[in-house]
Design a protein around this motif. Structure first.
Motif: not given
Length: 147
Positions: A118-141
């Motif tokens: 999931s993109l959420t796993q990658i967003a957490r890896e990058i930021t160290g915090a919980h993010w919606s992956g699609p939202r973090f990567f700009g795929l969802r507002k």
């Protein structure tokens, strides 16, 4: 032996005929009918593959499985991306002064030589915090249920 960066730089100065000869040297097969730009890219890929290693065994197995599914059914289905992002797409996000690239595969995402489901796993890896992956990567507002 010429260093890889010198070999890659030399490709930009080669004519089509020289690129076809280089293709023959590198691949040991005649060059396909491609433009000079695509020939240079193909040669660069092979040179880098030799220098840095090719695809991992796991990725080769995944590609073989997809090929078998494609040959058997004419299509490859996946539910990971739910049709939002085409496999082969590259998602790019700048965070903390670093540009992060994610490759979308049929059944996973590839980031920094690892596969994620999931993109959420990658967003957490990058930021160290919980993010919606699609939202973090700009795929969802924010507040949007659909991409």
């Amino acid at each position: 032996m010429i260093k890889l960066d010198q070999q890659l730089a030399a490709l930009a100065t080669m004519s089509s005929a020289q690129l076809r000869a280089e293709w023959m040297r590198v691949y040991r097969t005649p060059a396909p009918p491609l433009t000079a730009d695509l020939l240079a890219r193909g040669i660069a890929w092979r040179l880098q593959e030799r220098a840095h290693g090719g695809l991992t065994k796991a990725h080769l197995r995944e590609l073989r499985r997809h090929k078998e599914r494609l040959d058997a059914s004419g299509s490859i289905s996946t539910n990971v991306n739910a049709g939002r992002i085409k496999p082969g797409s590259r998602i790019v996000r700048e965070w903390g002064g670093t540009t992060h690239h994610v490759l979308v595969l049929d059944a996973s995402y590839h980031y920094q030589d690892r596969s994620y489901t999931s993109l959420t796993q990658i967003a957490r890896e990058i930021t160290g915090a919980h993010w919606s992956g699609p939202r973090f990567f700009g795929l969802r507002k924010r507040g949007s249920a659909n991409a």
